[in-house]
Design a protein around this motif. Structure first.
Motif, PDB file in Angstrom:
ATOM      1  N   TYR A  66     -31.447 -11.456  -3.078  1.00 56.59           N
ATOM      2  CA  TYR A  66     -32.689 -10.691  -3.207  1.00 56.59           C
ATOM      3  C   TYR A  66     -33.548 -11.327  -4.294  1.00 56.59           C
ATOM      4  O   TYR A  66     -33.065 -11.639  -5.392  1.00 56.59           O
ATOM      5  N   GLN A  67     -34.832 -11.531  -3.986  1.00 54.59           N
ATOM      6  CA  GLN A  67     -35.751 -11.985  -5.020  1.00 54.59           C
ATOM      7  C   GLN A  67     -36.596 -10.804  -5.469  1.00 54.59           C
ATOM      8  O   GLN A  67     -37.326 -10.205  -4.680  1.00 54.59           O
ATOM      9  N   SER A  68     -36.466 -10.471  -6.741  1.00 54.18           N
ATOM     10  CA  SER A  68     -37.187  -9.318  -7.269  1.00 54.18           C
ATOM     11  C   SER A  68     -38.642  -9.663  -7.507  1.00 54.18           C
ATOM     12  O   SER A  68     -39.042 -10.832  -7.500  1.00 54.18           O
ATOM     13  N   ALA A  69     -39.451  -8.644  -7.738  1.00 54.08           N
ATOM     14  CA  ALA A  69     -40.895  -8.845  -7.896  1.00 54.08           C
ATOM     15  C   ALA A  69     -41.233  -9.690  -9.109  1.00 54.08           C
ATOM     16  O   ALA A  69     -42.305 -10.299  -9.172  1.00 54.08           O
ATOM     17  N   ASP A  70     -40.313  -9.761 -10.075  1.00 54.07           N
ATOM     18  CA  ASP A  70     -40.559 -10.598 -11.250  1.00 54.07           C
ATOM     19  C   ASP A  70     -40.060 -12.024 -11.056  1.00 54.07           C
ATOM     20  O   ASP A  70     -40.038 -12.820 -11.995  1.00 54.07           O
ATOM     21  N   GLY A  71     -39.639 -12.352  -9.816  1.00 50.51           N
ATOM     22  CA  GLY A  71     -39.262 -13.714  -9.469  1.00 50.51           C
ATOM     23  C   GLY A  71     -37.798 -14.050  -9.634  1.00 50.51           C
ATOM     24  O   GLY A  71     -37.373 -15.141  -9.253  1.00 50.51           O
ATOM     25  N   LYS A  72     -36.990 -13.138 -10.170  1.00 49.83           N
ATOM     26  CA  LYS A  72     -35.581 -13.426 -10.409  1.00 49.83           C
ATOM     27  C   LYS A  72     -34.772 -13.280  -9.123  1.00 49.83           C
ATOM     28  O   LYS A  72     -35.109 -12.483  -8.250  1.00 49.83           O
ATOM     29  N   PHE A  73     -33.691 -14.036  -9.040  1.00 49.91           N
ATOM     30  CA  PHE A  73     -32.798 -13.961  -7.887  1.00 49.91           C
ATOM     31  C   PHE A  73     -31.612 -13.063  -8.247  1.00 49.91           C
ATOM     32  O   PHE A  73     -30.941 -13.271  -9.267  1.00 49.91           O
ATOM     33  N   VAL A  74     -31.378 -12.067  -7.394  1.00 52.50           N
ATOM     34  CA  VAL A  74     -30.434 -10.997  -7.693  1.00 52.50           C
ATOM     35  C   VAL A  74     -29.364 -10.948  -6.597  1.00 52.50           C
ATOM     36  O   VAL A  74     -29.659 -11.116  -5.411  1.00 52.50           O
ATOM     37  N   ALA A  75     -28.125 -10.697  -6.994  1.00 55.21           N
ATOM     38  CA  ALA A  75     -27.036 -10.572  -6.022  1.00 55.21           C
ATOM     39  C   ALA A  75     -27.319  -9.424  -5.057  1.00 55.21           C
ATOM     40  O   ALA A  75     -27.746  -8.344  -5.471  1.00 55.21           O
ATOM     41  N   ASP A  76     -27.070  -9.669  -3.784  1.00 53.12           N
ATOM     42  CA  ASP A  76     -27.223  -8.624  -2.769  1.00 53.12           C
ATOM     43  C   ASP A  76     -26.008  -8.694  -1.855  1.00 53.12           C
ATOM     44  O   ASP A  76     -24.917  -8.319  -2.272  1.00 53.12           O
ATOM     45  N   ALA A 216     -29.035   2.952  -5.482  1.00 54.33           N
ATOM     46  CA  ALA A 216     -30.240   2.138  -5.265  1.00 54.33           C
ATOM     47  C   ALA A 216     -31.158   2.748  -4.218  1.00 54.33           C
ATOM     48  O   ALA A 216     -32.323   2.348  -4.104  1.00 54.33           O
ATOM     49  N   VAL A 217     -30.656   3.709  -3.452  1.00 46.38           N
ATOM     50  CA  VAL A 217     -31.455   4.344  -2.396  1.00 46.38           C
ATOM     51  C   VAL A 217     -32.235   5.486  -3.036  1.00 46.38           C
ATOM     52  O   VAL A 217     -31.689   6.558  -3.307  1.00 46.38           O
ATOM     53  N   ARG A 218     -33.531   5.297  -3.258  1.00 47.32           N
ATOM     54  CA  ARG A 218     -34.300   6.228  -4.077  1.00 47.32           C
ATOM     55  C   ARG A 218     -35.086   7.264  -3.281  1.00 47.32           C
ATOM     56  O   ARG A 218     -35.628   8.214  -3.847  1.00 47.32           O
ATOM     57  N   PHE A 219     -35.203   7.084  -1.960  1.00 47.77           N
ATOM     58  CA  PHE A 219     -35.926   8.039  -1.121  1.00 47.77           C
ATOM     59  C   PHE A 219     -35.025   8.495   0.019  1.00 47.77           C
ATOM     60  O   PHE A 219     -34.222   7.719   0.539  1.00 47.77           O
ATOM     61  N   LYS A 220     -35.189   9.748   0.410  1.00 51.93           N
ATOM     62  CA  LYS A 220     -34.409  10.249   1.543  1.00 51.93           C
ATOM     63  C   LYS A 220     -34.912   9.638   2.838  1.00 51.93           C
ATOM     64  O   LYS A 220     -34.127   9.286   3.725  1.00 51.93           O
ATOM     65  N   ASP A 487     -47.998   8.703  -7.791  1.00 54.27           N
ATOM     66  CA  ASP A 487     -46.805   9.525  -7.637  1.00 54.27           C
ATOM     67  C   ASP A 487     -45.536   8.692  -7.444  1.00 54.27           C
ATOM     68  O   ASP A 487     -44.451   9.253  -7.314  1.00 54.27           O
ATOM     69  N   ILE A 488     -45.680   7.367  -7.401  1.00 49.85           N
ATOM     70  CA  ILE A 488     -44.542   6.484  -7.177  1.00 49.85           C
ATOM     71  C   ILE A 488     -44.326   5.626  -8.413  1.00 49.85           C
ATOM     72  O   ILE A 488     -45.263   5.057  -8.965  1.00 49.85           O
ATOM     73  N   THR A 489     -43.070   5.522  -8.852  1.00 53.17           N
ATOM     74  CA  THR A 489     -42.734   4.675  -9.981  1.00 53.17           C
ATOM     75  C   THR A 489     -42.455   3.258  -9.496  1.00 53.17           C
ATOM     76  O   THR A 489     -41.641   3.051  -8.591  1.00 53.17           O
ATOM     77  N   VAL A 490     -43.155   2.298 -10.087  1.00 51.36           N
ATOM     78  CA  VAL A 490     -43.005   0.883  -9.727  1.00 51.36           C
ATOM     79  C   VAL A 490     -42.498   0.132 -10.959  1.00 51.36           C
ATOM     80  O   VAL A 490     -43.226   0.010 -11.944  1.00 51.36           O
ATOM     81  N   PRO A 491     -41.260  -0.362 -10.944  1.00 51.77           N
ATOM     82  CA  PRO A 491     -40.695  -0.971 -12.156  1.00 51.77           C
ATOM     83  C   PRO A 491     -41.418  -2.223 -12.621  1.00 51.77           C
ATOM     84  O   PRO A 491     -41.542  -2.463 -13.820  1.00 51.77           O
ATOM     85  N   VAL A 492     -41.880  -3.071 -11.697  1.00 52.84           N
ATOM     86  CA  VAL A 492     -42.524  -4.340 -12.062  1.00 52.84           C
ATOM     87  C   VAL A 492     -44.007  -4.231 -11.781  1.00 52.84           C
ATOM     88  O   VAL A 492     -44.430  -4.161 -10.624  1.00 52.84           O
ATOM     89  N   SER A 493     -44.806  -4.194 -12.816  1.00 58.47           N
ATOM     90  CA  SER A 493     -46.250  -3.975 -12.649  1.00 58.47           C
ATOM     91  C   SER A 493     -47.030  -5.252 -12.423  1.00 58.47           C
ATOM     92  O   SER A 493     -48.177  -5.213 -11.977  1.00 58.47           O
ATOM     93  N   ASN A 494     -46.427  -6.413 -12.721  1.00 53.67           N
ATOM     94  CA  ASN A 494     -47.114  -7.694 -12.528  1.00 53.67           C
ATOM     95  C   ASN A 494     -46.242  -8.625 -11.701  1.00 53.67           C
ATOM     96  O   ASN A 494     -45.577  -9.522 -12.226  1.00 53.67           O
ATOM     97  N   GLN A 506     -30.544  -3.204  -6.648  1.00 54.07           N
ATOM     98  CA  GLN A 506     -30.263  -2.645  -7.964  1.00 54.07           C
ATOM     99  C   GLN A 506     -31.222  -1.480  -8.218  1.00 54.07           C
ATOM    100  O   GLN A 506     -32.431  -1.630  -8.038  1.00 54.07           O
ATOM    101  N   PRO A 507     -30.719  -0.310  -8.625  1.00 53.32           N
ATOM    102  CA  PRO A 507     -31.592   0.861  -8.770  1.00 53.32           C
ATOM    103  C   PRO A 507     -32.740   0.650  -9.751  1.00 53.32           C
ATOM    104  O   PRO A 507     -33.830   1.195  -9.569  1.00 53.32           O
ATOM    105  N   GLU A 508     -32.519  -0.153 -10.788  1.00 56.76           N
ATOM    106  CA  GLU A 508     -33.578  -0.354 -11.776  1.00 56.76           C
ATOM    107  C   GLU A 508     -34.730  -1.199 -11.235  1.00 56.76           C
ATOM    108  O   GLU A 508     -35.809  -1.246 -11.826  1.00 56.76           O
ATOM    109  N   LEU A 509     -34.533  -1.870 -10.095  1.00 59.32           N
ATOM    110  CA  LEU A 509     -35.584  -2.694  -9.500  1.00 59.32           C
ATOM    111  C   LEU A 509     -36.307  -1.986  -8.358  1.00 59.32           C
ATOM    112  O   LEU A 509     -37.329  -2.478  -7.876  1.00 59.32           O
ATOM    113  N   ALA A 510     -35.764  -0.860  -7.907  1.00 59.10           N
ATOM    114  CA  ALA A 510     -36.312  -0.166  -6.746  1.00 59.10           C
ATOM    115  C   ALA A 510     -37.399   0.826  -7.146  1.00 59.10           C
ATOM    116  O   ALA A 510     -37.360   1.404  -8.238  1.00 59.10           O
TER     117      ALA A 510
END
Length: 517
Positions: A66-76, A216-220, A487-494, A506-510
């Protein structure tokens, strides 16, 4: 990707018919939360090989990496990865052992091999972006090795959510590939609710209770509405019918259109004035190429032509990408006096004329081409401009006819290696005159085989070579603009990736319910 334009009234009627989002009043995850997305473009299929970058797929198919919005590569689906050997021809992934497909089978190396083999055997638009794969081996139950016929430094990025290759399809789905158009079979945070889904209109997803990381599943539920018309997406956002408008072009709609909602600006492509014929004619002279660079007022184009949703750029790697070199910034400052001086030095004091081809799809209505023509005229350069509107294959036929000295096109924002091979390597498809340069080829090869520690310096050396020799004139990096409800929390703003995904392993990235920071 805007492939079709629907009537705004019809799109709004669709949005009203499919209902509004149900938000959690507490702002926490739980049974009372949903996310409603208004996507641009249309949906051709739910098969990730056929539709590898669509906004409808990320909820259904986790990628290997997984590539996160901040460009990092994350285990999936892969927990770790590495190159085997220093030649960058073999790439190994270790897989997680607790993931299951929608069909109920467990993820393993054999399933990954079959999925990648299916991708390679199926014609698709992303096949040229995943490297020269020669074969895939399932070494054991949780180890896969991907082999390349030549050095390939982008294995990690090619296996993310952006190219389809890394989105692993389950064994049952591959038994009948045609079923994948409507019946997904991936390891995803959500499952398709077929009863509340209308093909190419609205897609409804329910949380997958069997997902390997439930936190990591933040919405029903997630609902994706197909709203290709920009004004329809904007109206749906303002009325509260959607929470997230994908790629809403504020450069055309105006910055005030978003109101007080969060605007996520992410790099898209960078627009380049390519100097194709560097073998003969005026562009064979380095001083002419440098003069044209100095004649371009990039900052005025970024603000005037793109409404401020672009960044001026005068080097061959954009800010944030591997290869960017801050020391190169300002190499070609806007300076008409210097441009005229360089033209005179090259023997063109009385001016010159060049033929330029512009693609009307990449550069809508040929606006950038027309602006460049106007700016270059001020230093005595006459541009014979042709704006081509038509399918890409017809454009490449026209481009490779070698009737043009230069052309206006785009480069990929984050991937300098692929771009360099496409445009500047001797065999590059868009190196239209097939000009070979031993210096550039050597630097491209070095970048392909450099270690992770040395790769940045290798890409910077390639960037400097192209910039110093003025093989083209990079103009601006265009920005995608995604608009999200408060009304939505977005962890990476840029974000630094071209696409922004609400889901992450990862829940902190969702994304999650609650106000944005």
């Amino acid at each position: 990707m805007n492939k079709a334009i629907a009537a705004a009234g019809a799109a709004l009627l669709l949005a009203a018919a499919t209902g509004c989002s149900a938000k959690s009043t507490s702002g926490s995850t739980g049974s009372d939360t949903s996310l409603v997305v208004g996507m641009n473009g249309t949906v051709q299929s739910l098969n990730p090989v056929k539709n590898g970058q669509s906004a409808v797929l990320v909820y259904l198919y986790d990628p290997l990496i997984y590539q996160s919005a901040d460009g990092k590569f994350v285990a999936d689906l892969a927990t770790s990865w590495r190159y085997v050997g220093a030649d960058h021809k073999t790439f190994e992934l270790k897989l997680r052992t607790d993931a299951t497909f929608a069909d109920g089978t467990t993820l393993n190396a054999t399933a990954v091999k079959k999925s990648i083999d299916y991708f390679l055997d199926t014609p698709n638009t992303n096949s040229s972006a995943v490297g020269p794969i020669s074969k895939v081996d399932a070494v054991d139950d949780d180890t896969v090795r991907v082999h390349y016929s030549s050095a390939y430094p982008n294995a990690v990025s090619s296996l993310t959510q952006f190219y389809g290759l890394g989105m692993v399809i389950g064994p049952d789905g591959l038994k009948t590939p045609s079923s994948l158009d409507t019946t997904p079979d991936g390891v995803g945070q959500y499952k398709l609710n077929t009863g509340s889904t209308v093909s190419n209109s609205v897609y409804t997803y329910d949380a997958n209770e069997a997902y390997f990381r439930p936190t990591a599943v933040r919405f029903k539920t997630v609902q994706v509405k197909v709203l290709p018309d920009n004004n329809a997406r904007l109206a749906a956002l303002k009325s509260g019918q959607i929470d997230y408008a994908v790629q809403l072009p504020l450069a055309q709609l105006g910055s005030k259109a978003a109101g007080d909602r969060r605007v996520l600006k992410s790099p898209s492509t960078w627009m380049v004035f390519f100097f194709a014929n560097r073998a003969s004619g005026p562009l064979a002279e380095p001083d002419v190429r440098k003069a044209l660079n100095h004649a371009i007022d990039r900052k005025s184009l970024a603000t005037g032509l793109y409404g401020g949703y672009a960044l001026a750029q005068d080097q061959f790697s954009p800010t944030g990408a591997k290869g960017y070199d801050s020391d190169l910034g300002g190499t070609y400052s806007f300076d008409t006096a210097e441009a005229k001086s360089l033209l005179a030095k090259a023997g063109y004091a009385d001016g010159l004329k060049i033929k330029v081809l512009d693609n009307g799809t990449v550069d809508p209505n040929g606006l950038l081409g027309a602006a460049l023509k106007q700016q270059l005229a001020k230093v005595g350069v006459t541009v014979d401009l042709k704006v081509f509107n038509g399918p890409f294959n017809q454009f490449t036929t026209e481009l490779t006819s070698n009737k043009y000295d230069a052309y206006v096109w785009n480069m990929f924002s984050q991937d300098m290696y692929t771009a360099a091979n496409l445009y500047f390597a001797g065999s590059g498809m868009l190196n239209t005159y097939k000009l070979s340069d031993t210096g550039a080829d050597a630097l491209i090869d070095k970048a392909a085989t450099s270690s992770a520690a040395d790769s940045t310096a290798a890409y910077q050396a390639l960037n400097r070579y192209l910039t110093d020799n003025a093989w083209g004139a990079p103009v601006v990096t265009r920005l995608n603009t995604d608009v999200v409800s408060q009304d939505i929390t977005v962890p990476v703003s840029n974000p630094v990736t071209p696409a922004v995904d609400p889901v992450a392993p990862q829940p902190e990235l969702a994304w999650s319910p609650g106000r944005t920071r």
